[in-house]
Scaffold this motif. Structure first.
Motif, PDB file in Angstrom:
ATOM      1  N   SER A 121       8.743  95.281  26.699  1.00  0.00           N
ATOM      2  CA  SER A 121       8.351  96.492  27.368  1.00  0.00           C
ATOM      3  C   SER A 121       9.481  97.234  28.097  1.00  0.00           C
ATOM      4  CB  SER A 121       7.380  96.115  28.556  1.00  0.00           C
ATOM      5  OG  SER A 121       8.348  95.304  29.627  1.00  0.00           O
ATOM      6  N   ALA A 122      10.554  96.837  27.821  1.00  0.00           N
ATOM      7  CA  ALA A 122      11.792  97.401  28.389  1.00  0.00           C
ATOM      8  C   ALA A 122      12.532  98.414  27.227  1.00  0.00           C
ATOM      9  CB  ALA A 122      12.766  96.678  29.062  1.00  0.00           C
ATOM     10  N   ALA A 144       3.790  99.772  22.125  1.00  0.00           N
ATOM     11  CA  ALA A 144       3.014  98.820  21.763  1.00  0.00           C
ATOM     12  C   ALA A 144       3.833  97.609  21.352  1.00  0.00           C
ATOM     13  CB  ALA A 144       1.928  99.440  20.682  1.00  0.00           C
ATOM     14  N   VAL A 145       3.698  96.461  21.829  1.00  0.00           N
ATOM     15  CA  VAL A 145       4.485  95.316  21.505  1.00  0.00           C
ATOM     16  C   VAL A 145       3.581  94.051  21.129  1.00  0.00           C
ATOM     17  CG1 VAL A 145       5.677  93.672  22.574  1.00  0.00           C
ATOM     18  CG2 VAL A 145       6.085  95.808  23.390  1.00  0.00           C
ATOM     19  N   ALA A 173       3.157  92.191  32.632  1.00  0.00           N
ATOM     20  CA  ALA A 173       3.855  92.831  31.380  1.00  0.00           C
ATOM     21  C   ALA A 173       3.099  93.825  30.761  1.00  0.00           C
ATOM     22  CB  ALA A 173       4.218  91.842  30.280  1.00  0.00           C
ATOM     23  N   ARG A 174       1.871  93.665  30.599  1.00  0.00           N
ATOM     24  CA  ARG A 174       1.023  94.605  29.969  1.00  0.00           C
ATOM     25  C   ARG A 174       1.005  95.928  30.676  1.00  0.00           C
ATOM     26  NH1 ARG A 174      -1.636  89.995  29.474  1.00  0.00           N
ATOM     27  NH2 ARG A 174      -3.283  90.597  30.686  1.00  0.00           N
ATOM     28  N   ASP A 175       0.988  95.720  32.343  1.00  0.00           N
ATOM     29  CA  ASP A 175       0.917  96.897  32.889  1.00  0.00           C
ATOM     30  C   ASP A 175       2.227  97.780  33.232  1.00  0.00           C
ATOM     31  OD1 ASP A 175      -1.705  95.847  33.673  1.00  0.00           O
ATOM     32  OD2 ASP A 175      -0.787  94.834  35.509  1.00  0.00           O
ATOM     33  N   THR A 176       3.368  96.921  32.747  1.00  0.00           N
ATOM     34  CA  THR A 176       4.623  97.585  32.859  1.00  0.00           C
ATOM     35  C   THR A 176       4.670  98.394  31.487  1.00  0.00           C
ATOM     36  OG1 THR A 176       5.758  95.947  31.904  1.00  0.00           O
ATOM     37  CG2 THR A 176       5.629  95.906  34.309  1.00  0.00           C
ATOM     38  N   LEU A 177       3.891  98.268  30.316  1.00  0.00           N
ATOM     39  CA  LEU A 177       4.019  98.853  29.059  1.00  0.00           C
ATOM     40  C   LEU A 177       3.623 100.531  29.253  1.00  0.00           C
ATOM     41  CD1 LEU A 177       3.067  96.104  26.605  1.00  0.00           C
ATOM     42  CD2 LEU A 177       5.244  97.001  27.151  1.00  0.00           C
ATOM     43  N   GLY A 178       2.548 100.450  30.452  1.00  0.00           N
ATOM     44  CA  GLY A 178       2.019 101.815  30.509  1.00  0.00           C
ATOM     45  C   GLY A 178       1.499 102.724  29.435  1.00  0.00           C
ATOM     46  N   ASP A 195      13.553  80.856  21.586  1.00  0.00           N
ATOM     47  CA  ASP A 195      12.715  80.980  22.575  1.00  0.00           C
ATOM     48  C   ASP A 195      13.096  80.605  23.880  1.00  0.00           C
ATOM     49  OD1 ASP A 195      13.020  78.118  22.055  1.00  0.00           O
ATOM     50  OD2 ASP A 195      11.133  77.759  22.562  1.00  0.00           O
ATOM     51  N   THR A 196      14.596  80.203  24.025  1.00  0.00           N
ATOM     52  CA  THR A 196      14.993  79.969  25.265  1.00  0.00           C
ATOM     53  C   THR A 196      15.040  81.512  26.159  1.00  0.00           C
ATOM     54  OG1 THR A 196      16.264  78.225  24.452  1.00  0.00           O
ATOM     55  CG2 THR A 196      17.014  79.016  26.588  1.00  0.00           C
ATOM     56  N   VAL A 197      15.319  82.460  25.213  1.00  0.00           N
ATOM     57  CA  VAL A 197      15.329  83.672  26.045  1.00  0.00           C
ATOM     58  C   VAL A 197      13.921  84.288  26.676  1.00  0.00           C
ATOM     59  CG1 VAL A 197      15.618  86.126  25.392  1.00  0.00           C
ATOM     60  CG2 VAL A 197      17.260  84.424  24.777  1.00  0.00           C
ATOM     61  N   THR A 198      13.030  84.055  25.494  1.00  0.00           N
ATOM     62  CA  THR A 198      11.442  84.578  26.265  1.00  0.00           C
ATOM     63  C   THR A 198      10.967  83.582  27.080  1.00  0.00           C
ATOM     64  OG1 THR A 198      10.723  83.611  24.198  1.00  0.00           O
ATOM     65  CG2 THR A 198      10.990  85.741  23.966  1.00  0.00           C
ATOM     66  N   SER A 199      11.521  82.283  27.101  1.00  0.00           N
ATOM     67  CA  SER A 199      11.193  81.323  28.238  1.00  0.00           C
ATOM     68  C   SER A 199      11.439  81.639  29.485  1.00  0.00           C
ATOM     69  CB  SER A 199      11.524  80.002  27.877  1.00  0.00           C
ATOM     70  OG  SER A 199      10.800  79.407  26.679  1.00  0.00           O
ATOM     71  N   HIS A 200      12.844  82.122  29.777  1.00  0.00           N
ATOM     72  CA  HIS A 200      13.342  82.585  30.877  1.00  0.00           C
ATOM     73  C   HIS A 200      12.636  83.813  31.223  1.00  0.00           C
ATOM     74  CE1 HIS A 200      16.130  84.125  33.847  1.00  0.00           C
ATOM     75  NE2 HIS A 200      16.585  83.062  33.778  1.00  0.00           N
ATOM     76  N   ALA A 201      12.552  84.842  30.331  1.00  0.00           N
ATOM     77  CA  ALA A 201      12.004  86.090  30.933  1.00  0.00           C
ATOM     78  C   ALA A 201      10.718  85.940  31.434  1.00  0.00           C
ATOM     79  CB  ALA A 201      11.871  86.933  29.492  1.00  0.00           C
ATOM     80  N   GLY A 202       9.738  84.859  30.840  1.00  0.00           N
ATOM     81  CA  GLY A 202       8.443  84.587  31.488  1.00  0.00           C
ATOM     82  C   GLY A 202       8.393  83.879  32.536  1.00  0.00           C
ATOM     83  N   ALA A 203       9.320  82.716  32.608  1.00  0.00           N
ATOM     84  CA  ALA A 203       9.406  81.923  33.733  1.00  0.00           C
ATOM     85  C   ALA A 203       9.777  82.567  35.089  1.00  0.00           C
ATOM     86  CB  ALA A 203      10.232  80.521  33.530  1.00  0.00           C
ATOM     87  N   LEU A 204      10.923  83.658  34.796  1.00  0.00           N
ATOM     88  CA  LEU A 204      11.479  84.030  36.181  1.00  0.00           C
ATOM     89  C   LEU A 204      11.245  85.471  36.200  1.00  0.00           C
ATOM     90  CD1 LEU A 204      14.611  81.907  35.972  1.00  0.00           C
ATOM     91  CD2 LEU A 204      13.462  82.399  38.167  1.00  0.00           C
ATOM     92  N   SER A 205      10.336  86.127  35.330  1.00  0.00           N
ATOM     93  CA  SER A 205       9.952  87.468  35.468  1.00  0.00           C
ATOM     94  C   SER A 205      10.981  88.204  35.204  1.00  0.00           C
ATOM     95  CB  SER A 205       9.009  87.926  36.629  1.00  0.00           C
ATOM     96  OG  SER A 205       8.089  87.283  36.840  1.00  0.00           O
ATOM     97  N   GLY A 206      11.977  87.897  34.438  1.00  0.00           N
ATOM     98  CA  GLY A 206      13.310  88.687  33.902  1.00  0.00           C
ATOM     99  C   GLY A 206      14.281  88.652  34.994  1.00  0.00           C
TER     100      GLY A 206
END
Length: 329
Positions: free
Chosen positions: A309-310, A21-22, A12-17, A112-123
């Motif tokens: 980052s999106a 800043a998040v 994620a931090r790499d995709t921010l480029g 947190d269900t949303v951020t959990s999914h984004a982390g668990a499956l890389s979006g």
């Protein structure tokens, strides 16, 4: 409040480029964690219950933790909270308070269900089942509406989560005490909480009863690993309930976006690989060939960074409240 270095499993931090800043926030009743896209440190603060004005309490906790962290202001704050308000006015109020407290112009708010999914499956599309104090399960098809399963909170759902397990176990402990019996769980409860006389009253009166009870789930895992039948039975039931949640989500995904196998990412401290609960759930899932279980790619706080980052929440848009420069987007 503590800070620690956490090796990331996502990019994620790499995709921010360096473009956006998040500040990522992951939290609920057991704890609140902050991470900035410019640093690997995670800052932790005490959780906030739903009692009273939780909106103000959460915002103040985040602001205090951010001030203490030394993190710079962010272009965007992404909140993944178990206590996320669903009423638009309260969601706006929380976002505005967080924006003011962190000096950030934009806030995205989601359960947190949303951020959990984004982390668990890389979006990516699929099903995430993340089990901590509660249960966060989300099915996200490649095309179509994302849908939450369980996650109804400790009063009405979260079956198989740490609070559910801890409550079941402590109920057994107190019933044994009423009947003059002791058990392995009784010994563990006395070691953690002290004298069992008055335990129920002390837990009800504690500042964070949900977290206090959920913490006992670790004792249940340990007791089951030591061969305690009562603890093992509680975990058998928890695994069976988690299986039902996973099957319902996988069936929804298959009906909405047919795949040979439904990806199922398993995460959270209760489903760490090799834990007694994870072992039981893995055994049950082995009997369902249409589901392809695997470990979560990363944690919810990493998912919040990736989401932020999106340019937009993408497939999570319907489940994300956007606030920018004083108004809902």
């Amino acid at each position: 409040m503590t800070a620690r270095d956490t090796p990331g499993r996502m990019t994620a931090r790499d995709t921010l480029g360096g473009m956006v800043a998040v500040l990522a926030v992951d939290g609920g009743q057991s704890g609140i964690r902050l991470r900035h896209s410019s640093a690997p440190r995670v800052v932790e603060a005490a959780g906030v219950s739903r009692a009273g004005d939780s909106v103000t309490a959460v915002a103040e906790t985040i602001a205090t933790a951010w001030e203490a962290s030394g993190f710079p202001p962010a272009d965007r704050v992404v909140l993944g909270l178990t206590t996320a308000p669903v009423e638009p006015g309260e969601a706006d109020r929380l976002c505005a308070l967080v924006a003011a407290g962190t000096r950030s112009p934009e806030v995205w708010l989601a359960d947190d269900t949303v951020t959990s999914h984004a982390g668990a499956l890389s979006g990516a599309p699929g099903v995430s089942l993340v089990v901590g104090t509660g249960v966060a399960c989300l099915a996200v098809p490649g095309a179509g509406q994302a849908r939450v399963f369980d996650g109804h909170g400790y009063l009405l759902g979260d079956e198989g989560g740490a609070f559910w397990i801890g409550r079941r176990a402590l109920g057994e402990v107190l019933r044994d005490r009423d009947r003059g019996r002791t058990s392995a769980l009784s010994t563990r409860a006395a070691s953690r909480y002290g004298d069992l006389d008055g335990l129920a009253i002390r837990l009800h009166d504690s500042a964070g009863p949900v977290n206090e009870i959920a913490q006992f789930a670790r004792e249940v895992l340990d007791a089951a690993a030591d061969g305690d039948d009562v603890a093992g039975g509680i975990l058998d039931d928890a695994a069976a309930r988690l299986l039902k949640t996973a099957i319902a989500a996988a069936e929804y995904l298959a009906a909405t976006d047919p795949l040979d196998d439904a990806p199922l990412a398993l995460g959270g401290r209760m489903l760490e690989a090799g834990s007694p609960l994870r072992t039981r759930l893995d055994a049950l899932l082995a009997g369902h060939p249409g589901i392809l279980p695997r470990n979560a790619d990363a944690e919810p706080i990493d998912g919040a960074l990736l989401l932020g980052s999106a340019d937009s929440p993408g497939r999570y848009r319907a489940l994300t409240h956007l606030w920018k420069d004083g108004a809902a987007a």
